[in-house]
Design a protein around this motif. Structure first.
Motif, PDB file in Angstrom:
ATOM      1  N   ASP A 562     -19.356 -47.338  15.017  1.00  0.00           N
ATOM      2  CA  ASP A 562     -18.918 -47.265  13.622  1.00  0.00           C
ATOM      3  C   ASP A 562     -17.665 -48.109  13.384  1.00  0.00           C
ATOM      4  O   ASP A 562     -17.548 -48.784  12.353  1.00  0.00           O
ATOM      5  N   ILE A 563     -16.726 -48.080  14.319  1.00  0.00           N
ATOM      6  CA  ILE A 563     -15.500 -48.877  14.180  1.00  0.00           C
ATOM      7  C   ILE A 563     -15.826 -50.371  14.183  1.00  0.00           C
ATOM      8  O   ILE A 563     -15.295 -51.149  13.385  1.00  0.00           O
ATOM      9  N   LEU A 564     -16.704 -50.780  15.097  1.00  0.00           N
ATOM     10  CA  LEU A 564     -17.063 -52.199  15.189  1.00  0.00           C
ATOM     11  C   LEU A 564     -17.742 -52.675  13.900  1.00  0.00           C
ATOM     12  O   LEU A 564     -17.479 -53.780  13.412  1.00  0.00           O
ATOM     13  N   LEU A 565     -18.626 -51.833  13.346  1.00  0.00           N
ATOM     14  CA  LEU A 565     -19.317 -52.212  12.105  1.00  0.00           C
ATOM     15  C   LEU A 565     -18.355 -52.185  10.923  1.00  0.00           C
ATOM     16  O   LEU A 565     -18.412 -53.049  10.043  1.00  0.00           O
ATOM     17  N   GLN A 566     -17.462 -51.178  10.921  1.00  0.00           N
ATOM     18  CA  GLN A 566     -16.500 -51.061   9.816  1.00  0.00           C
ATOM     19  C   GLN A 566     -15.569 -52.273   9.760  1.00  0.00           C
ATOM     20  O   GLN A 566     -15.251 -52.785   8.687  1.00  0.00           O
ATOM     21  N   ASN A 567     -15.142 -52.731  10.949  1.00  0.00           N
ATOM     22  CA  ASN A 567     -14.217 -53.871  11.013  1.00  0.00           C
ATOM     23  C   ASN A 567     -14.936 -55.218  11.031  1.00  0.00           C
ATOM     24  O   ASN A 567     -14.275 -56.263  11.094  1.00  0.00           O
ATOM     25  N   LYS A 568     -16.304 -55.184  11.000  1.00  0.00           N
ATOM     26  CA  LYS A 568     -17.108 -56.408  11.026  1.00  0.00           C
ATOM     27  C   LYS A 568     -16.660 -57.323  12.167  1.00  0.00           C
ATOM     28  O   LYS A 568     -16.395 -58.512  11.995  1.00  0.00           O
ATOM     29  N   GLN A 569     -16.577 -56.713  13.335  1.00  0.00           N
ATOM     30  CA  GLN A 569     -16.056 -57.400  14.519  1.00  0.00           C
ATOM     31  C   GLN A 569     -17.051 -58.442  15.027  1.00  0.00           C
ATOM     32  O   GLN A 569     -18.231 -58.144  15.241  1.00  0.00           O
ATOM     33  N   LYS A 570     -16.579 -59.667  15.201  1.00  0.00           N
ATOM     34  CA  LYS A 570     -17.403 -60.704  15.819  1.00  0.00           C
ATOM     35  C   LYS A 570     -17.454 -60.478  17.324  1.00  0.00           C
ATOM     36  O   LYS A 570     -16.491 -60.018  17.918  1.00  0.00           O
ATOM     37  N   ASP A 571     -18.580 -60.835  17.937  1.00  0.00           N
ATOM     38  CA  ASP A 571     -18.771 -60.626  19.378  1.00  0.00           C
ATOM     39  C   ASP A 571     -18.478 -59.173  19.736  1.00  0.00           C
ATOM     40  O   ASP A 571     -17.782 -58.875  20.713  1.00  0.00           O
ATOM     41  N   ALA A 572     -19.004 -58.255  18.928  1.00  0.00           N
ATOM     42  CA  ALA A 572     -18.755 -56.833  19.154  1.00  0.00           C
ATOM     43  C   ALA A 572     -19.288 -56.420  20.521  1.00  0.00           C
ATOM     44  O   ALA A 572     -20.380 -56.818  20.932  1.00  0.00           O
ATOM     45  N   LEU A 597      -3.103 -41.682  16.249  1.00  0.00           N
ATOM     46  CA  LEU A 597      -3.661 -41.652  17.600  1.00  0.00           C
ATOM     47  C   LEU A 597      -3.640 -40.242  18.181  1.00  0.00           C
ATOM     48  O   LEU A 597      -4.577 -39.846  18.885  1.00  0.00           O
ATOM     49  N   ASN A 598      -2.598 -39.469  17.882  1.00  0.00           N
ATOM     50  CA  ASN A 598      -2.475 -38.126  18.451  1.00  0.00           C
ATOM     51  C   ASN A 598      -3.234 -37.068  17.653  1.00  0.00           C
ATOM     52  O   ASN A 598      -3.203 -35.890  18.012  1.00  0.00           O
ATOM     53  N   ARG A 599      -3.932 -37.491  16.562  1.00  0.00           N
ATOM     54  CA  ARG A 599      -4.617 -36.501  15.710  1.00  0.00           C
ATOM     55  C   ARG A 599      -6.129 -36.590  15.756  1.00  0.00           C
ATOM     56  O   ARG A 599      -6.810 -35.730  15.191  1.00  0.00           O
ATOM     57  N   ILE A 600      -6.675 -37.606  16.440  1.00  0.00           N
ATOM     58  CA  ILE A 600      -8.120 -37.846  16.295  1.00  0.00           C
ATOM     59  C   ILE A 600      -8.972 -36.747  16.924  1.00  0.00           C
ATOM     60  O   ILE A 600     -10.164 -36.640  16.616  1.00  0.00           O
ATOM     61  N   PHE A 601      -8.394 -35.920  17.804  1.00  0.00           N
ATOM     62  CA  PHE A 601      -9.167 -34.829  18.397  1.00  0.00           C
ATOM     63  C   PHE A 601      -8.989 -33.519  17.623  1.00  0.00           C
ATOM     64  O   PHE A 601      -9.505 -32.486  18.050  1.00  0.00           O
ATOM     65  N   GLU A 602      -8.266 -33.570  16.504  1.00  0.00           N
ATOM     66  CA  GLU A 602      -8.091 -32.360  15.710  1.00  0.00           C
ATOM     67  C   GLU A 602      -9.375 -32.056  14.931  1.00  0.00           C
ATOM     68  O   GLU A 602     -10.066 -32.975  14.477  1.00  0.00           O
ATOM     69  N   PRO A 603      -9.707 -30.751  14.764  1.00  0.00           N
ATOM     70  CA  PRO A 603     -10.894 -30.409  13.971  1.00  0.00           C
ATOM     71  C   PRO A 603     -10.707 -30.816  12.507  1.00  0.00           C
ATOM     72  O   PRO A 603      -9.606 -30.744  11.964  1.00  0.00           O
ATOM     73  N   TYR A 604     -11.794 -31.277  11.900  1.00  0.00           N
ATOM     74  CA  TYR A 604     -11.860 -31.668  10.485  1.00  0.00           C
ATOM     75  C   TYR A 604     -11.128 -32.975  10.196  1.00  0.00           C
ATOM     76  O   TYR A 604     -11.065 -33.388   9.046  1.00  0.00           O
ATOM     77  N   PHE A 605     -10.561 -33.616  11.215  1.00  0.00           N
ATOM     78  CA  PHE A 605      -9.831 -34.868  10.963  1.00  0.00           C
ATOM     79  C   PHE A 605     -10.803 -36.046  11.079  1.00  0.00           C
ATOM     80  O   PHE A 605     -11.464 -36.224  12.096  1.00  0.00           O
ATOM     81  N   THR A 606     -10.918 -36.856  10.010  1.00  0.00           N
ATOM     82  CA  THR A 606     -11.806 -38.022  10.035  1.00  0.00           C
ATOM     83  C   THR A 606     -11.190 -39.143   9.214  1.00  0.00           C
ATOM     84  O   THR A 606     -10.444 -38.898   8.262  1.00  0.00           O
ATOM     85  N   THR A 607     -11.481 -40.364   9.612  1.00  0.00           N
ATOM     86  CA  THR A 607     -11.019 -41.544   8.868  1.00  0.00           C
ATOM     87  C   THR A 607     -12.183 -42.216   8.129  1.00  0.00           C
ATOM     88  O   THR A 607     -11.988 -43.261   7.508  1.00  0.00           O
ATOM     89  N   LYS A 608     -13.375 -41.603   8.229  1.00  0.00           N
ATOM     90  CA  LYS A 608     -14.547 -42.194   7.574  1.00  0.00           C
ATOM     91  C   LYS A 608     -14.574 -41.818   6.090  1.00  0.00           C
ATOM     92  O   LYS A 608     -13.884 -40.902   5.641  1.00  0.00           O
ATOM     93  N   GLU A 609     -15.429 -42.517   5.355  1.00  0.00           N
ATOM     94  CA  GLU A 609     -15.554 -42.258   3.921  1.00  0.00           C
ATOM     95  C   GLU A 609     -16.141 -40.877   3.679  1.00  0.00           C
ATOM     96  O   GLU A 609     -16.776 -40.276   4.558  1.00  0.00           O
ATOM     97  N   GLN A 610     -15.915 -40.362   2.463  1.00  0.00           N
ATOM     98  CA  GLN A 610     -16.423 -39.043   2.084  1.00  0.00           C
ATOM     99  C   GLN A 610     -17.929 -38.971   2.312  1.00  0.00           C
ATOM    100  O   GLN A 610     -18.689 -39.832   1.857  1.00  0.00           O
ATOM    101  N   GLY A 611     -18.370 -37.951   3.036  1.00  0.00           N
ATOM    102  CA  GLY A 611     -19.793 -37.756   3.260  1.00  0.00           C
ATOM    103  C   GLY A 611     -20.323 -38.446   4.497  1.00  0.00           C
ATOM    104  O   GLY A 611     -21.472 -38.230   4.877  1.00  0.00           O
ATOM    105  N   LYS A 612     -19.519 -39.299   5.135  1.00  0.00           N
ATOM    106  CA  LYS A 612     -19.994 -40.017   6.323  1.00  0.00           C
ATOM    107  C   LYS A 612     -19.438 -39.438   7.620  1.00  0.00           C
ATOM    108  O   LYS A 612     -19.754 -39.919   8.693  1.00  0.00           O
TER     109      LYS A 612
END
Length: 652
Positions: A562-572, A597-612
């Motif tokens: 998802d990160i690679l697609l979100q950032n449109k990374q070349k040579d992913a 970085l220290n919050r990504i393992f917290e429950p309900y924490f997401t950086t994705k768009e609503q519903g994704k």
């Protein structure tokens, strides 16, 4: 006139201290001066005797090492080969050159193991150097043959030539010279020369040069600038051969004729003391006709060691005086604290809960702070009684209020707990369904190519039929190919079903096989999105819930995708490395912002768009790894992107 308690105590203490100090001073002053001086001088004489013994032992060790080296088998072999017309030793089957090489190794080894020795040489009986090994600040060296010297004119060679077998020559201590010039840095040198008799004749002379500063190890303790004692070595003429002040050594070499022991100290007595100096010296005879003077001085009249001895001598007096002072102090204190004892007794009864105590004022007439304290304490008792009644009333009111709250608290906690459990189960199920949705998408990608193959095969079947190419063999090949494709699609369904089967028991499985199973399901989806995947490293086995472990790997791969697609990374690219019982999952998607970085393992924490995203994927992954597998899951950024690590080293 009122006198305060502190003034009384101060006056009494002063009187006691004054009596003690005056008594000690009168008893000890006359004894102290002479005792210190005489005791210090005796200690210095004893130390000098031990130092002289140590120096003599170092000289004997030098001679002993020379004797041991002279008995070396290689020297005897050197003699045989030297006297053979072919320069060959039949006993050891070696040439003269080989024996010389072995002797050079022996000389070098002795130099490297003894920091005091800096030159070892073997002279033939004509005074010509045969082998020379020497040491300087650059290391240990062997003198080339074309630089070997003739030492036949040297005093030590001539005297050694006159010695009988087993006897050793010891030189005066002087500065080392090479090629007729004084060596630098200045090196006070003691030489021993040992004649080597073989075949009943004098064959060679073995010589060892030693640096006196390093040979006499006892000198080290006096080099410390904090040591108030100094040691001096002087030759038979009184010139310094060792002095902490290097400018005074070997004064006769540099025109400084005043750099002598007798110039700086009086040598009329072996030992003496003055107001600010202790001095003693002795003569150390190390051969029949050679000796040196060894001297010690102390610039402090009273060193710490002598002070400790003095304290020991006074301990008896101090003990007696202390007992007297203690007796007087006890009498005075008991007289002063009697009123305080009465007040303390009353205060103790109050602390035990009896507040209705009266202090007997008739017994306390000290006209100082104690009398004031007694009055204040009586007033305090009255205030405490009033405060007690007020506090009891407030406690009763608060108790009733707390009882009412406790009746409702249990029900509130239970309702909130049940609500949170249901919410967590719903979110976990939502996360699982989201993961299943991604898996179904992966299966759809997996099936697309097989379905295309079947469609093309059916279309070709029609054309081949029209062209008359269909035979029994053709049909059999067509059927087998179609079955193979259908089996692949069926296996994909089985993988999906097994992947989400609820594990009931733990099983032993290979970590690499489990990762490859996840990649086989995700492969088509990753390829379709132009994301390269590399799995490296050797597999290893663990015991656990395989499907839960695979779900964690799937979550981490999908997260990277998802990160690679979100950032449109070349040579992913996603790299999975198995190393040292640790699984590294890396991507080149740019990494995770430091602030989250220290919050990504917290429950309900997401950086994705609503519903994704539910914010439960990484949380559930960490729970599975650390709670069910008892391993460690963490994350950090690399130069290219994020790196998740599953550390199984602590797994049992």
């Amino acid at each position: 006139m009122r006198i305060s308690l502190s003034t009384k105590v101060a006056i009494g203490t002063f009187i006691i201290a004054a009596i003690g100090v005056v008594t000690i001073a009168l008893l000890s002053y006359s004894l102290m001066t002479e005792y210190f001086k005489q005791n210090s001088l005796e200690n210095l004489q004893f130390e000098l005797k031990e130092d002289a013994r140590s120096i003599n032992g170092s000289i004997n060790k030098l001679v002993y090492d020379a004797k041991i080296l002279s008995k070396d088998d290689d020297i005897i072999a050197f003699y045989r080969a030297f006297n053979n017309k072919y320069n060959y030793d039949a006993v050891t089957n070696r040439t003269l050159a080989g024996i010389i090489y072995s002797l050079q190794d022996n000389f070098t080894s002795l130099l490297s193991h003894n920091k005091a020795y800096f030159n070892i040489r073997l002279l033939l009986n004509n005074g010509r150097e045969a082998i020379v090994a020497y040491k300087d600040k650059m290391g240990i060296h062997l003198r080339p043959e074309n630089k070997l010297q003739d030492k036949s004119k040297k005093k030590y060679f001539k005297e050694a030539m006159q010695l009988a077998d087993g006897k050793a020559y010891l030189s005066d201590i002087n500065l080392n010279r090479e090629f007729g010039r004084i060596s630098h840095p200045l090196t006070p040198t003691l030489r021993t020369a040992l004649p080597i008799y073989l075949g009943g004749k004098l064959f060679a002379i073995l010589i060892i040069n030693a640096n006196v500063d390093k040979l006499f190890t006892v000198l080290e303790q006096y080099k410390d600038a904090n040591n108030h004692k100094n040691i001096y070595l002087a030759d038979k003429n009184g010139y310094y051969i060792y002095n902490k002040n290097n400018k005074k050594i070997f004064g006769y070499e540099f025109g400084n004729n005043d750099a002598t022991l007798m110039h700086d100290f009086s040598l009329n007595k072996k030992s003496y003391f003055t107001n600010n100096l202790l001095f003693t010296y002795t003569t150390l005879i190390y051969t029949k006709d050679k000796h040196i003077s060894v001297a010690l001085s102390s610039s402090e009249t009273f060193s710490k060691e002598q002070y400790d001895n003095f304290i020991g001598s006074l301990s008896a007096y101090i003990t007696i005086i202390t007992l007297i002072i203690a007796s007087i102090s006890l009498f005075l204190v008991r007289h002063l604290i009697t009123p305080l004892t009465k007040i303390t007794k009353t205060a103790k009864e109050i602390a035990q809960g009896n507040n209705r105590q009266e202090i007997d004022f008739d017994a306390i007439h000290t006209k100082d702070e104690i009398e004031e304290l007694a009055s204040s304490l009586q007033i305090m008792l009255q205030k405490l009684e009033e405060s007690k009644k007020d506090i009891e009333q407030k406690v009763h009111e608060r108790t009733q209020e707390l009882n009412r709250l406790n009746e409702n608290l249990e029900n509130i906690v239970k309702e909130k707990t049940d609500e949170n459990i249901k919410q967590l189960e719903a979110l976990q199920q939502q996360s699982k369904l989201a993961s299943m949705g991604e898996m179904i998408g992966a299966i759809a990608h997996q099936w697309r190519q097989p379905l295309n193959e079947i469609g093309i095969a059916i279309q070709n079947l029609k054309y081949d039929y029209e062209d008359g190419l269909i035979t029994e063999e053709y049909l059999d090949e067509f059927i087998q190919g179609t079955k193979k494709v259908i089996k692949f699609m069926s296996d994909t369904i089985d993988d999906f079903r097994n992947f989400y089967r609820v594990d009931k028991t733990k099983e032993r499985f290979n970590v690499k096989d489990a990762v490859e199973r996840v990649l086989s399901i995700q492969k088509a989806q990753l390829v379709n999105n132009h994301i390269a995947v590399e799995l490296i490293g050797e597999g290893f086995e663990i015991v656990g819930y395989k499907n839960e472990f695979q779900q964690v790997i799937l979550n981490l791969i999908n997260n990277a995708k998802d990160i690679l697609l979100q950032n449109k990374q070349k040579d992913a690219k996603i790299t999975i490395e198995l190393k040292n019982k640790t699984i590294y999952i890396r991507d080149n998607g740019g990494g995770i912002p430091v602030e989250i970085l220290n919050r990504i393992f917290e429950p309900y924490f997401t950086t994705k768009e609503q519903g994704k995203g539910t914010g439960m994927g990484l949380y559930m992954s960490k729970m599975i790894i650390e709670e069910n597998i008892k391993a460690k899951l963490d994350v950090s950024n690399t130069a290219e992107g994020a790196e998740f690590r599953i550390n199984l080293n602590e797994y049992k």
